[in-house]
Design an enzyme around this catalytic site. Structure first.
Site, PDB file in Angstrom:
ATOM      1  CG  HIS A  80      -1.523   1.322   1.556  1.00 14.68           C
ATOM      2  ND1 HIS A  80      -2.481   1.938   0.772  1.00 14.68           N
ATOM      3  CD2 HIS A  80      -1.289   2.184   2.569  1.00 14.68           C
ATOM      4  CE1 HIS A  80      -2.806   3.099   1.301  1.00 14.68           C
ATOM      5  NE2 HIS A  80      -2.087   3.275   2.401  1.00 14.68           N
ATOM      6  CG  ASP A 125       7.126  19.057 -25.493  1.00 11.40           C
ATOM      7  OD1 ASP A 125       7.373  18.518 -24.403  1.00 11.40           O
ATOM      8  OD2 ASP A 125       6.383  18.553 -26.358  1.00 11.40           O
ATOM      9  CB  SER A 161       1.232  28.842  -3.888  1.00  7.43           C
ATOM     10  OG  SER A 161       1.705  28.331  -2.666  1.00  7.43           O
ATOM     11  CD1 TRP A 196       6.744   2.893   4.335  1.00  6.46           C
ATOM     12  CD2 TRP A 196       8.026   3.769   2.733  1.00  6.46           C
ATOM     13  NE1 TRP A 196       7.101   4.148   4.728  1.00  6.46           N
ATOM     14  CE2 TRP A 196       7.895   4.718   3.767  1.00  6.46           C
ATOM     15  CE3 TRP A 196       8.800   4.100   1.614  1.00  6.46           C
ATOM     16  CZ2 TRP A 196       8.495   5.980   3.718  1.00  6.46           C
ATOM     17  CZ3 TRP A 196       9.391   5.361   1.574  1.00  6.46           C
ATOM     18  CH2 TRP A 196       9.242   6.272   2.613  1.00  6.46           C
ATOM     19  CE1 TYR A 251       8.729  18.145   5.014  1.00  9.01           C
ATOM     20  CE2 TYR A 251      11.103  18.040   5.185  1.00  9.01           C
ATOM     21  CZ  TYR A 251       9.869  18.164   5.787  1.00  9.01           C
ATOM     22  OH  TYR A 251       9.778  18.296   7.134  1.00  9.01           O
ATOM     23  CG  HIS A 290      12.604  14.021   6.605  1.00  4.39           C
ATOM     24  ND1 HIS A 290      11.576  13.568   7.398  1.00  4.39           N
ATOM     25  CD2 HIS A 290      12.373  15.334   6.406  1.00  4.39           C
ATOM     26  CE1 HIS A 290      10.770  14.576   7.681  1.00  4.39           C
ATOM     27  NE2 HIS A 290      11.239  15.654   7.105  1.00  4.39           N
ATOM     28  NE  ARG A 315       3.989   2.703  11.037  1.00  7.15           N
ATOM     29  CZ  ARG A 315       4.852   3.348  10.233  1.00  7.15           C
ATOM     30  NH1 ARG A 315       5.891   3.971  10.743  1.00  7.15           N
ATOM     31  NH2 ARG A 315       4.670   3.387   8.940  1.00  7.15           N
ATOM     32  CG  HIS A 333      12.682  13.578  12.425  1.00  2.00           C
ATOM     33  ND1 HIS A 333      12.552  14.833  11.893  1.00  2.00           N
ATOM     34  CD2 HIS A 333      12.055  12.768  11.556  1.00  2.00           C
ATOM     35  CE1 HIS A 333      11.882  14.773  10.765  1.00  2.00           C
ATOM     36  NE2 HIS A 333      11.567  13.541  10.534  1.00  2.00           N
ATOM     37  CG  HIS A 334      12.035   9.382   9.929  1.00  2.00           C
ATOM     38  ND1 HIS A 334      10.714   9.339   9.577  1.00  2.00           N
ATOM     39  CD2 HIS A 334      12.547  10.472   9.319  1.00  2.00           C
ATOM     40  CE1 HIS A 334      10.442  10.354   8.773  1.00  2.00           C
ATOM     41  NE2 HIS A 334      11.535  11.062   8.606  1.00  2.00           N
ATOM     42  CE  LYS A 393       6.306  26.653   1.068  1.00  2.00           C
ATOM     43  NZ  LYS A 393       5.808  27.389  -0.066  1.00  2.00           N
ATOM     44  CB  SER A 452      10.904   6.358 -13.750  1.00  2.00           C
ATOM     45  OG  SER A 452       9.835   7.247 -13.917  1.00  2.00           O
TER      46      SER A 452
END
Lengths: 525, 399
Positions: free
Chosen positions: A77, A106, A268, A142, A257, A253, A450, A302-303, A331, A169
């Site tokens: 998933h 293009d 935006s 994953w 982003y 990480h 989890r 931090h993971h 933002k 890719s």
């Protein structure tokens, strides 16, 4: 290939649809369309896997699947949604919109563009095929942590190669986007005049070029550990399982982003259009995006606050992670300042954009909580984390994709979508997505880890709610497909301008956008 | 504005509802306060940052909601034209930064305290296995495995006949055969490592979570203040039965702990003086007697089979299944397998050495008698009928 001969009238129609056209096309609009359809199909395949997970988690006890298949589902998933749905969808948007937004005819490297798309179905096909192999698909998450991931059967090799292909890719797509943005802007389109969507993609593309090779290295080491007797990550052979995590998250990480910066770009574009007011703090938006990209390289551990790092490391990664809240906050404040004293209307793209701002911010808040290391040690690997990253990815990244689809659909198809159904789609999705993910905060805090297929009765109510939300959200998306198909087939004719507050080169060309646009560069004031 | 205020009041009321429901303690919806000084500071940090987020959220979403209400085209407004303000940008960069600095100070303090495991009074080594924990009281020569409660283990199987009992099992998937017992009021240091893949030992009420990583020894500690039973889980995905390796910590007064230790050591001596490796708690006195009274006699086979079945169900069935059928593609079957029905020496060698590159690790740590029993069971139970008996001497000779 015929598409490259752009010696024709700008307004001519695309070639008739045929297998050959789609297989050999080098046209950025065709490829954008392919990417978007591909991503939509993957969204449903990845979603079906999520529904299997939620089905099993509807009640305590094991009712439907074996735990090892459950683990394959959680792993697949994530892989399908990240690499098959969200990333290709943003690349599809970039393909369609970047040349039109900067006044280019293009993409800079059209043939490579064709390749970078057509590798994707092969890569994902390879990945999905592992589900039908004797040892089943990848089931180690994953994140592919060794030593667990090395326990998989021989289908592991297919999985690794599919990650390689997806990486190739992405790198090709990114190089193409960078080359296009840096070399093919219309005269007068200086960097600081580019639409924010173009800016966010430029930065995203650099992130991809920087980190995908790191992932490729990490998974190659896994491959040799598994099949060729090396011990990069095997403690018994002098290797280090934690080293893998450092390498993976150095990719992982920034990858997070990569999934959200183009979303910032989309939002935006949309909010100013429907607020009928220029984006507030354009320059600060660009700097904030760049700061987030920079910070993404120095927060990876931090993971891993529970792997046993030295105190100094934990403090550094806590402080650097907290810092991310500053540019992200800028933002959100800028978006709200854009709305402030505008003249807003609430068509479907705006609804999804506003939904994004609110729910992405909720995900941002839980992200800030996760930055606090002592608390993170408790949140880590619990459903609280699942709630957090789904808030930023589903009503975050995916809402921005839906907003973008509604926003540009009239430009792509020449028809207005069904506004009433669009509003239904938004409201149903929003109700169900919160029903799906909000309860996960509670069970996570109360102690539910989890990636587990079964749980104690204490978590039953919240999990049942989440499962109801999941099925509601999943089936609502059929409405989305219906709306798209309906708009492709026909509907109210769209004007060139489409939205009365829209600003940008893409709105100066006819709707639907002709097969070739800006053969002669436009004048940018 | 009054409408806005009403909406806010409604939101706050709804929120209070959630908090109240939580204090009823029917279904916990929040992080437990816990029973250590550290867990209380962690809970404090968690609630502080949560309320900071709530306040910022109310402000930000409040402004946004007001704007959506007031600045809509249908009210006939004309859009303003401002789109820049350095002052405002400075403010909303600096203010969040200052808030973060204020939050970082207590967080760093707690972190420093968490990492200080010096002056501990008891050390327990915790080793993660697929899918159980091994606890080793390093200062006391007491060690044992701790795996999922057998009743829960039966109920959690796919299509289990006892699945209907799950709603009545209060501690479903949160109970084990052998609990980790620690004294209250003592600084207990935990050393975490793993024998196979990465696990993570998590007990929310003690605010402890640490990864168990092969080749690493990680440290954390707790000083539990209240006697009680504290339940947790493996938090790091560790394969098929990741969801089924709970942690149960029983904190008892020092005297009770001392008595428990004596009992454990006593049990050990009776069982033959070896390390209490495999689930000694169910290995009752009768079993120990059987073992000593009838060594290697012909009628010993039944006893071996019974003991072997217990060990098999606790140690092997996680992968190879209670039926011996294995899981196609992941874990080979024992029933009819070439190893289990073949040469005795090959079977023993496989248990002692494990299989490189697979989930089958070496079980050489098990006492000879236990290996002998489980192999005898594998060869003569689970649908196999080789007919021979593996003795402790066979295993000892193969070592």
């Amino acid at each position: 290939m015929s598409a490259v001969d752009t010696h024709h009238d700008e307004h001519h129609a695309p070639p008739a649809s045929s297998i050959k056209r789609w297989l050999f096309t080098t046209n950025h609009k065709d490829l954008g369309t392919l990417y978007l359809w591909f991503a939509l199909i993957m969204f449903f395949i990845g979603g079906a896997m999520a529904l299997i997970i939620r089905l099993e988690l509807f009640q305590p006890g094991l009712q439907f699947v074996d735990p090892s298949f459950f683990n394959q589902m959680t792993t697949m998933h994530a892989l399908i949604m990240i690499f098959g749905a969200v990333m290709p969808a943003f690349v599809g948007l970039a393909n369609w919109m970047v040349p039109m937004m900067i006044g280019a005819p293009d993409m800079a490297l059209p043939r490579m563009n064709n390749w970078s798309f057509w590798i994707m179905p092969a890569a994902i096909g390879l990945l999905l095929s592992t589900l039908f192999m004797e040892s089943g698909g990848p089931a180690g998450g994953w994140t592919m942590y060794p030593p667990l991931v090395l326990q998989g059967g021989d289908s592991f090799a297919f999985f690794i190669f599919s990650v390689h292909f997806m990486g190739i890719s992405s790198i090709m797509g990114s190089i193409n986007i960078v080359a296009t943005i840096l070399n093919m802007r219309a005269p007068g389109m200086t960097l600081l005049k580019m639409p924010l969507f173009v800016w966010t993609w430029l930065i995203t593309a650099f992130l991809l070029i920087a980190v995908i090779p790191v992932l490729a290295g990490a998974v190659t080491m896994l491959l040799t550990d598994r099949f060729f007797g090396t011990s990069f990550f095997n403690a018994a052979g002098g290797g280090d399982p934690v080293l893998y995590q450092h390498i993976f998250w150095f990719f992982g990480h920034p990858e997070v982003y990569i999934l959200i910066l183009p979303a910032f770009g989309v939002i935006s574009e949309i909010i100013p259009t429907f607020a009928r007011k220029r984006l507030f703090g354009y320059a600060s938006m660009v700097y904030a995006t760049a700061s987030i990209a920079f910070l993404s390289f120095i927060v990876w551990a931090h993971h891993m606050f529970t792997v046993g790092m030295p105190l100094a490391g934990e403090l550094f990664f806590m402080f650097s992670t907290m810092m991310i809240a500053v540019p992200t906050g800028v933002k959100v404040f800028n978006w709200i300042a854009t709305m402030w004293r505008g003249a807003m209307t609430f068509e479907t793209p705006m609804l999804f954009a506003l939904g994004f701002v609110v729910m992405f911010t909720i995900g941002g808040f839980s992200g800030l909580m996760l930055a606090i290391t002592p608390a993170d040690i408790q949140y880590h690997d619990s459903y609280f984390v699942v709630a957090h990253f789904h808030y930023v990815l589903v009503p975050g990244a995916i809402y921005s994709l839906m907003a973008a689809a509604y926003y540009w659909l009239p430009k792509w198809t020449g028809h207005m979508y069904d506004e009433k159904l669009g509003q239904w789609h938004f409201w149903l999705s929003t109700i169900f997505v919160n029903l799906l993910f909000f309860p996960m905060h509670f069970v996570g805090l109360a102690g539910m880890p989890r990636r587990i297929p079964d749980y104690n009765l204490q978590f039953a109510d919240m999990n049942a709610l989440a499962s109801v939300g999941a099925f509601g959200f999943g089936f609502t998306q059929i409405l989305f497909v219906y709306i798209i198909v309906k708009a492709v087939r026909g509907g109210e004719k769209a004007t060139d301008q489409v939205w009365d507050g829209a600003d940008g080169l893409e709105w100066t060309v006819p709707s639907p956008a002709p097969y070739h646009t800006f053969d002669t560069p436009p004048d940018v004031k | 504005m009054s409408k806005l205020r009403q909406a806010l009041a409604l939101f706050a009321a709804g929120f209070a509802g959630i908090v109240n429901a939580e204090s009823l303690d029917a279904v916990p919806l929040n992080m437990p306060v816990g029973v250590t000084e550290i867990s209380r500071s962690v809970y404090g940090l968690h609630m502080t940052i949560f309320w900071v987020c709530v306040v910022i959220g109310i402000l930000v979403f409040g402004v946004m909601a007001y704007s959506i209400f007031a600045h809509r085209k249908s009210r006939g407004v004309t859009p303003a034209t401002f789109h820049e303000s350095h002052t405002v940008e400075m403010i909303w960069t600096a203010v969040p930064f200052l808030i973060l600095v204020v939050l970082a100070v207590p967080a760093a303090k707690t972190l420093v305290a968490m990492e200080d495991s010096s002056d501990s009074e008891l050390t327990i080594k915790i080793t993660g296995y697929q899918w159980k924990w091994h606890y080793d009281y390093l200062d006391h020569d007491v060690a044992f495995f701790s795996s999922l409660n057998a009743e829960h283990n039966a109920a959690r199987q796919l299509n289990s006949p006892t699945a209907g009992d799950i709603p009545s099992m209060e501690t479903y998937l949160k109970d084990v055969d052998n609990e980790l017992v620690i004294p209250v009021g003592k600084k207990v240091r935990f050393l975490h490592t793993s024998d196979d893949v990465i696990h993570s030992w998590w007990v929310p009420a003690l605010a402890l979570k640490k990864d168990a990583i092969p080749g690493y020894i990680n440290t954390n500690w707790a000083k539990v203040e209240e006697p009680g039973v504290y339940r947790g889980k493996c938090a790091e995905l560790c394969g098929r039965d990741h969801g089924f390796m709970p942690v149960v910590v029983r904190a008892v007064p020092q005297e009770e702990f001392d008595a428990w230790l004596v009992e454990q050591k006593g049990g050990n001596v009776a069982a033959g003086g070896t390390d209490t490796a495999v689930d000694e708690a169910p290995a009752t006195a009768e079993e120990a007697v059987v073992e000593e009274a009838a060594p290697a006699a012909a009628d010993d086979k039944d006893a071996l089979m019974a003991k072997g079945q217990t060990i098999y169900n606790n140690v092997c069935a996680g992968c190879h299944q209670v039926t011996g059928a294995g899981l196609p593609g992941a874990f080979p079957a024992i029933t009819g397998s070439a190893v289990a029905t073949g040469d005795k020496a090959g079977h023993i060698a496989l248990i002692l050495n494990g299989v490189a590159g697979s989930a089958m690790s070496s079980y050489a740590w098990m006492p000879d008698e236990d290996i002998a029993a489980v192999l005898t069971y594998q060869r003569n139970g689970l649908g196999n009928s080789v007919g021979d008996v593996v003795t402790a001497a066979d295993v000892a000779a193969a070592r």
